[in-house]
Design a protein around this motif. Structure first.
Motif, mmCIF file in Angstrom:
data_model
loop_
_atom_site.group_PDB
_atom_site.id
_atom_site.type_symbol
_atom_site.label_atom_id
_atom_site.label_comp_id
_atom_site.label_asym_id
_atom_site.label_seq_id
_atom_site.Cartn_x
_atom_site.Cartn_y
_atom_site.Cartn_z
ATOM 1 N N GLY A 188 0.845 -1.219 0.102
ATOM 2 C CA GLY A 188 -0.166 0.144 -0.063
ATOM 3 C C GLY A 188 0.920 1.216 0.079
ATOM 4 N N GLY A 189 2.115 1.235 0.117
ATOM 5 C CA GLY A 189 3.135 2.377 0.029
ATOM 6 C C GLY A 189 4.404 1.817 0.159
ATOM 7 N N SER A 190 5.509 2.920 0.187
ATOM 8 C CA SER A 190 6.792 2.474 0.178
ATOM 9 C C SER A 190 7.321 1.901 1.299
ATOM 10 N N ILE A 191 8.182 0.863 1.651
ATOM 11 C CA ILE A 191 8.937 0.418 2.913
ATOM 12 C C ILE A 191 9.806 1.698 3.225
ATOM 13 N N THR A 192 9.956 1.116 4.560
ATOM 14 C CA THR A 192 10.837 2.326 5.251
ATOM 15 C C THR A 192 12.365 1.570 5.021
ATOM 16 N N THR A 193 12.460 0.374 5.384
ATOM 17 C CA THR A 193 13.932 -0.240 5.553
ATOM 18 C C THR A 193 13.884 -1.456 4.660
ATOM 19 N N ASN A 194 12.929 -2.496 4.796
ATOM 20 C CA ASN A 194 13.190 -3.702 4.259
ATOM 21 C C ASN A 194 11.883 -4.188 3.420
ATOM 22 N N GLN A 195 12.073 -4.740 2.322
ATOM 23 C CA GLN A 195 10.769 -5.232 1.269
ATOM 24 C C GLN A 195 10.239 -6.537 2.254
ATOM 25 N N ALA A 196 9.037 -6.699 2.064
ATOM 26 C CA ALA A 196 8.294 -8.061 2.417
ATOM 27 C C ALA A 196 8.933 -9.130 1.817
ATOM 28 N N GLN A 197 9.124 -10.343 2.317
ATOM 29 C CA GLN A 197 9.524 -11.561 2.071
ATOM 30 C C GLN A 197 8.388 -12.433 1.474
ATOM 31 N N CYS A 198 8.280 -13.003 0.436
ATOM 32 C CA CYS A 198 7.323 -13.756 0.135
ATOM 33 C C CYS A 198 7.611 -15.261 -0.436
ATOM 34 N N TYR A 199 7.006 -16.065 0.076
ATOM 35 C CA TYR A 199 7.257 -17.351 -0.421
ATOM 36 C C TYR A 199 6.108 -18.249 -0.607
ATOM 37 N N ILE B 2 0.832 -19.767 0.505
ATOM 38 C CA ILE B 2 1.264 -18.423 0.407
ATOM 39 C C ILE B 2 1.795 -17.941 1.801
ATOM 40 N N ASN B 3 2.958 -17.348 1.842
ATOM 41 C CA ASN B 3 3.595 -16.838 3.231
ATOM 42 C C ASN B 3 4.221 -15.489 2.715
ATOM 43 N N ILE B 4 3.801 -14.353 3.602
ATOM 44 C CA ILE B 4 4.277 -12.988 3.351
ATOM 45 C C ILE B 4 4.868 -12.642 4.916
ATOM 46 N N TYR B 5 6.055 -12.288 4.768
ATOM 47 C CA TYR B 5 6.676 -11.899 5.944
ATOM 48 C C TYR B 5 7.150 -10.301 5.994
ATOM 49 N N ASN B 6 6.607 -9.547 7.135
ATOM 50 C CA ASN B 6 7.052 -8.198 7.165
ATOM 51 C C ASN B 6 8.422 -8.089 7.753
ATOM 52 N N LYS B 7 9.310 -7.751 6.994
ATOM 53 C CA LYS B 7 10.897 -7.657 7.510
ATOM 54 C C LYS B 7 11.112 -6.012 7.711
ATOM 55 N N ASP B 8 9.992 -5.408 7.415
ATOM 56 C CA ASP B 8 10.351 -3.835 7.409
ATOM 57 C C ASP B 8 10.200 -3.419 9.048
ATOM 58 N N THR B 9 10.538 -2.007 9.291
ATOM 59 C CA THR B 9 10.655 -1.667 10.630
ATOM 60 C C THR B 9 9.100 -0.870 10.979
ATOM 61 N N VAL B 10 8.266 -0.981 9.926
ATOM 62 C CA VAL B 10 6.844 -0.208 10.365
ATOM 63 C C VAL B 10 5.896 -1.467 9.715
ATOM 64 N N THR B 11 4.491 -0.927 10.079
ATOM 65 C CA THR B 11 3.531 -2.089 9.571
ATOM 66 C C THR B 11 3.085 -1.567 8.080
ATOM 67 N N THR C 263 -6.244 -8.408 1.386
ATOM 68 C CA THR C 263 -5.515 -7.228 2.095
ATOM 69 C C THR C 263 -5.459 -7.518 3.453
ATOM 70 N N ILE C 264 -4.057 -7.507 3.632
ATOM 71 C CA ILE C 264 -3.716 -7.902 5.183
ATOM 72 C C ILE C 264 -2.591 -6.604 5.447
ATOM 73 N N GLU C 265 -2.916 -6.474 6.744
ATOM 74 C CA GLU C 265 -2.235 -5.320 7.522
ATOM 75 C C GLU C 265 -1.316 -6.510 8.528
ATOM 76 N N LEU C 266 0.209 -6.172 8.337
ATOM 77 C CA LEU C 266 1.406 -6.918 9.141
ATOM 78 C C LEU C 266 2.125 -6.056 9.915
ATOM 79 N N GLU C 267 2.210 -6.003 10.962
ATOM 80 C CA GLU C 267 3.161 -5.420 12.082
ATOM 81 C C GLU C 267 4.531 -6.017 11.746
ATOM 82 N N THR C 268 5.728 -5.136 12.196
ATOM 83 C CA THR C 268 6.810 -5.516 12.096
ATOM 84 C C THR C 268 6.806 -7.103 12.555
ATOM 85 N N GLY C 269 7.626 -7.735 12.007
ATOM 86 C CA GLY C 269 7.760 -9.274 12.434
ATOM 87 C C GLY C 269 6.620 -10.365 12.364
ATOM 88 N N GLU C 270 5.691 -9.827 11.832
ATOM 89 C CA GLU C 270 4.489 -10.629 11.551
ATOM 90 C C GLU C 270 4.333 -11.258 10.465
#
Length: 118
Positions: A16-27, A70-79, A97-104
């Motif tokens: 939904g927007g640009s990441i702060t530090t790290n892209q989400a990882q998808c497997y 389908i796995n989506i991991y939020n590796k960024d520092t923000v939701t 559409t999924i909202e993921l906090e850092t580390g989720e």
């Protein structure tokens, strides 16, 4: 079950927007089925901000691609907010559409549908 039956069918993800530090990882894990073969496969890829990224590619000719996980991991520092969609010749169809906090991470499978884990 998610079945991709045409060479134009694929599953994509977009943030939904640009990441702060790290892209989400998808497997993703999937299997190709024809009249004579069964071939498992997977895709491992990072998101690309607000650009669509293919997480399950289209099957080959005369092949059905069955999506198992389908796995989506939020590796960024923000939701983040991630939209998973089916792209086909008929257009674009939102699967979730999924909202993921850092580390989720979010996981979809045929048995339980979508779940979010911390």
């Amino acid at each position: 079950m998610i079945a991709l039956a045409a060479a134009t069918d694929k599953i994509e993800i977009v943030l939904g927007g640009s990441i702060t530090t790290n892209q989400a990882q998808c497997y993703t894990v999937w299997r190709d089925i024809t009249t004579t073969t069964f071939v498992p496969g997977y895709t491992a890829v990072d998101t690309n901000n607000t650009t669509d990224v293919e997480i399950v590619p289209a099957p080959g000719a005369s092949t059905q691609r069955i999506v198992d996980t389908i796995n989506i991991y939020n590796k960024d520092t923000v939701t983040i907010v991630a939209t998973v969609k089916l792209q086909s010749a008929g257009g674009e169809f939102i699967l979730s559409t999924i909202e993921l906090e850092t580390g989720e991470y979010a996981q979809w499978n045929d048995k339980y549908g979508w779940s979010v884990y911390t």
